[in-house]
Design an enzyme around this catalytic site. Structure first.
Site, PDB file in Angstrom:
ATOM      1  CE  LYS A 186      -3.492   2.427   2.664  1.00 20.13           C
ATOM      2  NZ  LYS A 186      -4.475   2.326   3.740  1.00 20.13           N
ATOM      3  CE  LYS A 242      -5.493   1.535  -0.683  1.00 17.08           C
ATOM      4  NZ  LYS A 242      -6.223   1.670   0.570  1.00 17.08           N
TER       5      LYS A 242
HETATM    6  C1  PBG Z   1      -7.390   3.272   5.427  1.00 21.74           C
HETATM    7  C2  PBG Z   1      -7.596   3.032   3.976  1.00 21.74           C
HETATM    8  C3  PBG Z   1      -7.402   3.930   2.920  1.00 21.74           C
HETATM    9  C4  PBG Z   1      -7.900   3.309   1.792  1.00 21.74           C
HETATM   10  C5  PBG Z   1      -8.332   2.042   2.171  1.00 21.74           C
HETATM   11  N1  PBG Z   1      -8.126   1.893   3.525  1.00 21.74           N
HETATM   12  C6  PBG Z   1      -6.950   5.328   2.854  1.00 21.74           C
HETATM   13  C7  PBG Z   1      -5.733   5.820   3.503  1.00 21.74           C
HETATM   14  O1  PBG Z   1      -4.736   5.119   3.656  1.00 21.74           O
HETATM   15  O2  PBG Z   1      -5.799   6.963   3.871  1.00 21.74           O
HETATM   16  C8  PBG Z   1      -7.959   3.941   0.433  1.00 21.74           C
HETATM   17  C9  PBG Z   1      -9.058   3.484  -0.452  1.00 21.74           C
HETATM   18  C10 PBG Z   1      -9.425   4.422  -1.546  1.00 21.74           C
HETATM   19  O3  PBG Z   1      -8.854   5.509  -1.737  1.00 21.74           O
HETATM   20  O4  PBG Z   1     -10.347   4.061  -2.278  1.00 21.74           O
HETATM   21  N2  PBG Z   1      -6.204   2.968   5.982  1.00 21.74           N
END
Ligand code: PBG
Length: 319
Positions: A186, A242
């Site tokens: 991530k 992601k």
């Molecule tokens: C929370 C989380 C995030 C996303 C999924 N879980 C955002 C972040 O890290 O601030 C992003 C999903 C999206 O943008 O569709 N930790």
């Protein structure tokens, strides 16, 4: 002569390497405690901040349309700094499972950013996000959600060691059938903008201004590869990468080196960028979503988490 293969639609279809179907898609869901009425989310057409009641109605219509895999984000009303009980999300999970049972595959996001006063994904001490104290809270939430009926736990916090800790706690509670889908790679991305509005989870007030000390630097490929390997060893069943499109090189690298199934998350900013361009007449948004999904599968992912899942019939050209 390459063009012989391009003239007829039948032939173009016959020679495709990638075929998309609704069975590859996971629909995200946001449920907000205390909300009186479902609300639109800017940029995420067709997606809503749901009430406990509208959530179930939406899932019913998704099921009727042929989507049965979901990723749930629960947003409780009261924010805290530690000792999270996960009660609101657990209640929603129970309601979903009571109504739909095994007709739905329910993955539940496990993170602290929608639960904390400061919006960070872990326990804050001064300017520091504590790793191990956060992992204890995350593993406890994972157990609570799994006991409530979640089929899959999807930790998105990016602390070290949480996959192993979650696997241990689930196994020790007799929840060994519950899957773990790890947000393994991530990245520290700007593409999460619309999500943070929907999930009420932007860093704010105290602590670091962003998530750079726990999410992966976009310029660091090795960190992503090591993190994916590590999560696999700790027991992740599915490895997620992601965002999707800007990181398809990472998807391909992990697909070539891992024997685990991969998921990609077409995140809120990616989805919204296409939708907003479509609304301004700058691109055919439906076709662009199909193209983005094709690229994800071509890069080596087995599945896609996408805000367009519930519109799959339109996007894949069935209606
Ligand atoms: C929370 C989380 C995030 C996303 C999924 N879980 C955002 C972040 O890290 O601030 C992003 C999903 C999206 O943008 O569709 N930790």
């Amino acid at each position: 002569m390459q063009r012989r293969l391009r003239y007829m639609p039948q032939v173009r279809n016959l020679v495709q390497d990638v075929r998309l179907s609704a069975q590859q898609l996971i629909q995200p869901l946001f449920v907000i405690e205390g909300l009186a009425e479902a609300e639109d989310i800017q940029g995420l057409t067709g997606n809503y901040r749901e009430t406990e009641r509208s959530l179930l109605e939406r899932m019913q219509s998704d099921l009727d349309a042929g989507i049965s895999s979901f990723l749930l984000f629960g947003v409780p009303a009261g924010k805290k700094t530690h000792a999270f009980d996960g009660a609101f999300t657990a209640r929603c999970i129970q309601a979903i499972k009571k109504r739909f049972g095994s007709r739905v595959f329910l993955a539940v996001d496990v993170c602290l950013c929608s639960l904390t006063t400061h919006g960070h994904c872990g326990i804050l001490e001064g300017d520091h996000i504590l790793n191990n104290a956060s992992v204890v809270e995350l593993a406890n939430l994972a157990r609570i959600y799994a006991e409530a009926g979640a089929d899959c736990i999807a930790p998105s916090d990016m602390m070290d060691g949480r996959i192993g800790a979650i696997r241990d706690i689930l196994d020790s509670c007799g929840l060994d059938r519950v899957l773990i889908m790890s947000y393994a790679a991530k990245f520290h991305s700007k593409f999460y903008g619309p999500f943070r509005l929907a999930a009420d989870s932007s860093p704010r007030g105290i602590g670091p201004k962003d998530r750079a000390t726990y999410q992966i630097d976009p310029a660091n490929m090795k960190d992503a590869l090591v993190s994916a390997c590590r999560d696999e060893e700790e027991g992740a069943d599915i490895i997620m990468i992601k965002p999707a499109l800007p990181y398809l090189d990472i998807v391909r690298r992990i697909a070539d080196s891992s024997l685990r199934p991969l998921a990609v998350y077409q995140v809120s900013g990616e989805y919204a960028a296409i939708e907003l361009m479509g609304q301004h007449g700058l691109m055919d948004a439906v076709g662009a979503h199909r193209e983005a999904w094709t690229a994800c599968i071509r890069a080596g992912s087995s599945m896609i988490i996408t805000y367009g899942a519930r519109n799959w019939q339109k996007i894949l050209g069935y209606v």
